[in-house]
Scaffold this motif. Sequence first.
Motif, PDB file in Angstrom:
ATOM      1  N   TRP A  65      11.558  -3.766  -4.931  1.00 29.49           N
ATOM      2  CA  TRP A  65      11.525  -4.828  -3.921  1.00 29.49           C
ATOM      3  C   TRP A  65      10.088  -5.080  -3.463  1.00 29.49           C
ATOM      4  O   TRP A  65       9.652  -6.231  -3.368  1.00 29.49           O
ATOM      5  CB  TRP A  65      12.411  -4.449  -2.728  1.00 29.49           C
ATOM      6  N   LEU A  66       9.343  -4.007  -3.170  1.00 27.35           N
ATOM      7  CA  LEU A  66       7.965  -4.156  -2.713  1.00 27.35           C
ATOM      8  C   LEU A  66       7.092  -4.828  -3.769  1.00 27.35           C
ATOM      9  O   LEU A  66       6.248  -5.665  -3.449  1.00 27.35           O
ATOM     10  CB  LEU A  66       7.382  -2.798  -2.308  1.00 27.35           C
ATOM     11  N   ILE A  67       7.314  -4.472  -5.025  1.00 24.94           N
ATOM     12  CA  ILE A  67       6.553  -5.099  -6.111  1.00 24.94           C
ATOM     13  C   ILE A  67       6.913  -6.579  -6.207  1.00 24.94           C
ATOM     14  O   ILE A  67       6.040  -7.437  -6.345  1.00 24.94           O
ATOM     15  CB  ILE A  67       6.809  -4.363  -7.449  1.00 24.94           C
ATOM     16  N   ASP A 122      -6.998 -11.646  11.196  1.00 22.25           N
ATOM     17  CA  ASP A 122      -5.659 -12.238  11.199  1.00 22.25           C
ATOM     18  C   ASP A 122      -4.871 -11.616  10.041  1.00 22.25           C
ATOM     19  O   ASP A 122      -4.829 -12.153   8.938  1.00 22.25           O
ATOM     20  CB  ASP A 122      -5.754 -13.758  11.042  1.00 22.25           C
ATOM     21  N   ILE A 123      -4.288 -10.475  10.283  1.00 21.01           N
ATOM     22  CA  ILE A 123      -3.527  -9.732   9.270  1.00 21.01           C
ATOM     23  C   ILE A 123      -2.195  -9.313   9.884  1.00 21.01           C
ATOM     24  O   ILE A 123      -2.130  -9.024  11.074  1.00 21.01           O
ATOM     25  CB  ILE A 123      -4.332  -8.499   8.757  1.00 21.01           C
ATOM     26  N   LYS A 124      -1.171  -9.318   9.056  1.00 21.05           N
ATOM     27  CA  LYS A 124       0.166  -8.957   9.541  1.00 21.05           C
ATOM     28  C   LYS A 124       0.679  -7.735   8.794  1.00 21.05           C
ATOM     29  O   LYS A 124       0.319  -7.495   7.641  1.00 21.05           O
ATOM     30  CB  LYS A 124       1.118 -10.131   9.380  1.00 21.05           C
ATOM     31  N   LEU A 125       1.567  -6.997   9.468  1.00 18.52           N
ATOM     32  CA  LEU A 125       2.142  -5.767   8.914  1.00 18.52           C
ATOM     33  C   LEU A 125       3.651  -5.898   8.817  1.00 18.52           C
ATOM     34  O   LEU A 125       4.316  -6.238   9.804  1.00 18.52           O
ATOM     35  CB  LEU A 125       1.793  -4.577   9.820  1.00 18.52           C
ATOM     36  N   ALA A 126       4.180  -5.631   7.629  1.00 20.93           N
ATOM     37  CA  ALA A 126       5.634  -5.594   7.416  1.00 20.93           C
ATOM     38  C   ALA A 126       6.022  -4.169   7.030  1.00 20.93           C
ATOM     39  O   ALA A 126       5.402  -3.573   6.149  1.00 20.93           O
ATOM     40  CB  ALA A 126       6.055  -6.568   6.324  1.00 20.93           C
ATOM     41  N   LEU A 127       7.025  -3.652   7.695  1.00 21.30           N
ATOM     42  CA  LEU A 127       7.524  -2.301   7.447  1.00 21.30           C
ATOM     43  C   LEU A 127       8.952  -2.417   6.918  1.00 21.30           C
ATOM     44  O   LEU A 127       9.842  -2.877   7.630  1.00 21.30           O
ATOM     45  CB  LEU A 127       7.477  -1.505   8.753  1.00 21.30           C
ATOM     46  N   VAL A 178       0.859  -1.186   0.000  1.00 16.86           N
ATOM     47  CA  VAL A 178       0.000   0.000   0.000  1.00 16.86           C
ATOM     48  C   VAL A 178       0.896   1.236   0.000  1.00 16.86           C
ATOM     49  O   VAL A 178       1.884   1.306   0.738  1.00 16.86           O
ATOM     50  CB  VAL A 178      -0.945   0.028   1.219  1.00 16.86           C
ATOM     51  N   THR A 179       0.541   2.211  -0.818  1.00 14.41           N
ATOM     52  CA  THR A 179       1.280   3.465  -0.870  1.00 14.41           C
ATOM     53  C   THR A 179       0.342   4.581  -1.315  1.00 14.41           C
ATOM     54  O   THR A 179      -0.833   4.358  -1.567  1.00 14.41           O
ATOM     55  CB  THR A 179       2.533   3.345  -1.780  1.00 14.41           C
ATOM     56  N   GLY A 180       0.880   5.787  -1.410  1.00 17.51           N
ATOM     57  CA  GLY A 180       0.077   6.932  -1.824  1.00 17.51           C
ATOM     58  C   GLY A 180       0.739   8.229  -1.421  1.00 17.51           C
ATOM     59  O   GLY A 180       1.961   8.296  -1.265  1.00 17.51           O
ATOM     60  N   TYR A 181      -0.086   9.222  -1.240  1.00 18.94           N
ATOM     61  CA  TYR A 181       0.398  10.585  -0.998  1.00 18.94           C
ATOM     62  C   TYR A 181       1.091  10.756   0.347  1.00 18.94           C
ATOM     63  O   TYR A 181       0.769  10.087   1.320  1.00 18.94           O
ATOM     64  CB  TYR A 181      -0.773  11.566  -1.030  1.00 18.94           C
ATOM     65  N   LYS A 182       2.000  11.701   0.358  1.00 21.14           N
ATOM     66  CA  LYS A 182       2.552  12.201   1.613  1.00 21.14           C
ATOM     67  C   LYS A 182       1.588  13.290   2.091  1.00 21.14           C
ATOM     68  O   LYS A 182       0.844  13.862   1.288  1.00 21.14           O
ATOM     69  CB  LYS A 182       3.952  12.771   1.383  1.00 21.14           C
ATOM     70  N   PRO A 183       1.566  13.603   3.381  1.00 19.69           N
ATOM     71  CA  PRO A 183       0.557  14.545   3.887  1.00 19.69           C
ATOM     72  C   PRO A 183       0.600  15.919   3.210  1.00 19.69           C
ATOM     73  O   PRO A 183      -0.440  16.502   2.907  1.00 19.69           O
ATOM     74  CB  PRO A 183       0.855  14.656   5.385  1.00 19.69           C
ATOM     75  N   LEU A 227       2.391  -4.807   3.151  1.00 16.17           N
ATOM     76  CA  LEU A 227       3.767  -4.308   3.099  1.00 16.17           C
ATOM     77  C   LEU A 227       3.758  -2.796   2.923  1.00 16.17           C
ATOM     78  O   LEU A 227       3.036  -2.280   2.079  1.00 16.17           O
ATOM     79  CB  LEU A 227       4.539  -4.910   1.916  1.00 16.17           C
ATOM     80  N   LEU A 228       4.583  -2.116   3.716  1.00 15.18           N
ATOM     81  CA  LEU A 228       4.721  -0.660   3.637  1.00 15.18           C
ATOM     82  C   LEU A 228       6.193  -0.291   3.716  1.00 15.18           C
ATOM     83  O   LEU A 228       6.965  -0.976   4.371  1.00 15.18           O
ATOM     84  CB  LEU A 228       4.007   0.011   4.808  1.00 15.18           C
ATOM     85  N   SER A 229       6.544   0.847   3.095  1.00 20.12           N
ATOM     86  CA  SER A 229       7.904   1.363   3.291  1.00 20.12           C
ATOM     87  C   SER A 229       7.926   2.336   4.468  1.00 20.12           C
ATOM     88  O   SER A 229       8.989   2.749   4.899  1.00 20.12           O
ATOM     89  CB  SER A 229       8.429   2.043   2.022  1.00 20.12           C
ATOM     90  N   GLY A 230       6.753   2.685   4.956  1.00 20.45           N
ATOM     91  CA  GLY A 230       6.663   3.535   6.133  1.00 20.45           C
ATOM     92  C   GLY A 230       6.770   5.015   5.869  1.00 20.45           C
ATOM     93  O   GLY A 230       6.943   5.792   6.810  1.00 20.45           O
ATOM     94  N   GLN A 231       6.646   5.437   4.614  1.00 22.62           N
ATOM     95  CA  GLN A 231       6.706   6.877   4.366  1.00 22.62           C
ATOM     96  C   GLN A 231       5.539   7.563   5.051  1.00 22.62           C
ATOM     97  O   GLN A 231       4.488   6.961   5.256  1.00 22.62           O
ATOM     98  CB  GLN A 231       6.753   7.187   2.876  1.00 22.62           C
TER      99      GLN A 231
END
Length: 183
Positions: A124-126, A70-75, A6-11, A47-51
């Motif tokens: 990498w994320l892709i 039951d969901i997991k988060l990878a940063l 998941v990704t998108g805009y910065k604030p 999966l997130l890069s955490g931006q």
Amino acid sequence: MKVLTVTGYKPMELNIFKEDDHRISFIKAAIKKRLISFIEEGLEWVLLSGQMGVEMWTGQVVLDLKETYDIKLALIPPFENQETRWPEPIQQAYQELTLTADFYKPLYVGDYKGAFQFKAKNKWLIDKSDGCLILMDEEFPGSGRFFHQETAGMEHYPVYLITPADLDDVVEELRMADPDYWT
């Protein structure tokens, strides 16, 4: 689909400059709605890069969803200490995510060395996900365009968008769910 990036805009691309901006709740609601549908179809990891912005808000949504699903988060940030130049409240929220994620590991050891790290992070994320969800207006794509461009022409990599129309729908749903709306 088992793994979703998941990704998108910065604030600042959304003209959001405060952590308590009411528009963030609408964005989180739209993300939550989409994630729940993916989870109900078998999604296991986000999966997130955490931006800052959409990715951090998604991380917070995933942490809330873990109470029910039951969901997991990878940063996976592109490099260590990516948050050092961010405003203090956002740095704190990022640190909380790094501590509560099911998996956390920067792609590159050390601090920022060049734009190549962001390109490598997108690839990498892709490579590690089955598809992606991007909050983006194709007319005004913002920084999400780099990830979106990286997926161009990939036949077996689904790209799902949360558009301004989707956000409008969520705002309307939330307004109509408010009992005061009907009085």
